[in-house]
Write an enzyme that holds these catalytic residues in place. Structure first.
Site, PDB file in Angstrom:
ATOM      1  CE1 TYR A 122      25.522  14.307  -9.129  1.00 32.74           C
ATOM      2  CE2 TYR A 122      25.105  16.208  -7.799  1.00 32.74           C
ATOM      3  CZ  TYR A 122      24.741  16.147  -8.865  1.00 32.74           C
ATOM      4  OH  TYR A 122      24.611  16.835 -10.518  1.00 32.74           O
ATOM      5  CB  CYS A 123      21.597  14.027  -2.821  1.00 32.75           C
ATOM      6  SG  CYS A 123      22.147  13.932  -1.175  1.00 32.75           S
ATOM      7  CB  THR A 124      21.831  19.429  -0.751  1.00 35.15           C
ATOM      8  OG1 THR A 124      21.074  19.224  -1.696  1.00 35.15           O
ATOM      9  CG2 THR A 124      23.052  20.721  -0.104  1.00 35.15           C
TER      10      THR A 124
END
Ligand SMILES: [Zn+2]
Ligand SMILES: [Zn+2]
Length: 343
Positions: free
Chosen positions: A198-200
């Protein structure tokens, strides 16, 4: 017609106050083949400037990455304009969790080589062979699986103030570094574990998941829309929230609070704190975590040396800066010998 921002941040702030209208902070991205980036750039600038849209937009031959502040009243025409551009028709918009009318104070639309500075040679792997997208509900189930390894694709200063429970959070300054580090750490599990990332807002995982598949990882998943969309779905669908702390964002807000946990500490005194600031000495500008007491004691500076500098008359400060190359801010984010409590 001018196609560039002409107002200063202060002038813009005054205009926003005077208008007294609510604004929405929105982000979106799309990988697509864009032929003439300059034409698209100007087209967007003209339409969005007319709708009083602010923000930072990168356009490259590989696609578009946009972070915006849009007056709520203009959201409909803005969306209609997006839908009129074929490759952006129906694009998912990530709406910020915590709104702030001043998340952006300028409209900057820039043509770049890439929409994310990922340091990758895209010709060396198939960027379209991505990981499987999962939504918040699927993500929650997947990360409880003992066969899952959860990886945070962001940098150290982002994951420090907030991340998913049990995620691997690489202590890195750049995306490129985290790719290598994670590959090393997980090299024995390329086939037997679920790699969930995941990321932002999801954009970094689009490339990272393709890169890891190319590197031989067999079960690669990515959180669609990142932490921002996850939080929205968790709230809308009343799901369990597995994210602790704050989501670091790249506008004036600096972060959005997702849970009430404070998982980091003031870099100067060590007490629980998750507020990022920039050192008040413009020549330093170090991004770090500072509590209110330390901010007061240190005049919003990162160290005594910076505190001495800002006490000087402005002309003196300028003289000191002359001839010095301001160090690369990206690599400096949150790293300095003077920060006792930065681990
Ligand atoms: Zn402190
Ligand atoms: Zn400083």
């Amino acid at each position: 017609m001018q196609l560039y921002n002409t107002l200063s941040a202060k002038e813009r702030e005054a205009l926003i106050d005077k208008a007294g209208k609510d604004r929405l902070t929105i982000s979106f991205y799309k990988y697509a083949h864009i032929g003439n980036t300059r034409i698209l750039r100007n087209h967007m600038y003209i339409h969005w400037d007319a709708l009083d849209v602010l923000g930072r937009i990168y356009i490259a031959h590989e696609g578009i990455n946009a972070q915006l502040s849009v007056p709520s009243d203009n959201f409909k025409p803005f969306k209609e304009h997006l839908d009129s551009i074929s490759f952006l028709n129906g694009v998912r918009l990530n709406i910020a969790i915590e709104q702030d009318n001043k998340s952006f104070l300028k409209l900057k639309v820039k043509v770049r080589d890439k929409i994310v500075a990922d340091g990758l040679n895209d010709a060396s792997f198939d960027v379209t062979n991505k990981g499987i997208h999962v939504n918040a509900e699927q993500f929650n189930i997947l990360i409880e699986d003992p066969e899952t390894v959860l990886v945070d694709m962001r940098n150290h200063y982002e994951s420090e103030i907030g991340h998913f429970k049990n995620a691997i959070t690489p202590d890195v300054d750049t995306f490129r570094d985290s790719l290598d580090l994670i590959e090393q750490q997980l090299s024995k599990h390329k086939e037997d574990k679920n790699m969930v990332m995941y990321c932002t807002g999801g954009i970094r995982c689009e490339k990272a998941s393709a890169y890891y598949k190319h590197k031989g990882f067999k079960r690669v998943f990515q959180l669609e829309g990142g932490i921002i969309e996850y939080t929205r779905q968790v709230r809308d669908q009343n799901l369990d929230n597995k994210f602790l702390g704050k989501n670091f964002v790249f506008d004036q807000r600096r972060s959005e609070r997702i849970s009430n946990d404070i998982i980091s500490q003031c870099h100067q005194c060590g007490k629980a704190c998750d507020t990022h600031v920039n050192c008040a000495n413009e020549a330093c500008h170090l991004l770090f975590i500072q509590c209110e007491e330390c901010a007061e004691k240190m005049d919003n500076c990162c160290c005594d040396a910076c505190k001495e500098v800002i006490a000087l008359p402005f002309a003196e400060q300028k003289k000191l800066r002359r001839g010095k190359v301001v160090s690369n801010k990206i690599f400096k984010k949150g790293r300095s010998e003077v920060l006792k409590f930065k681990h």
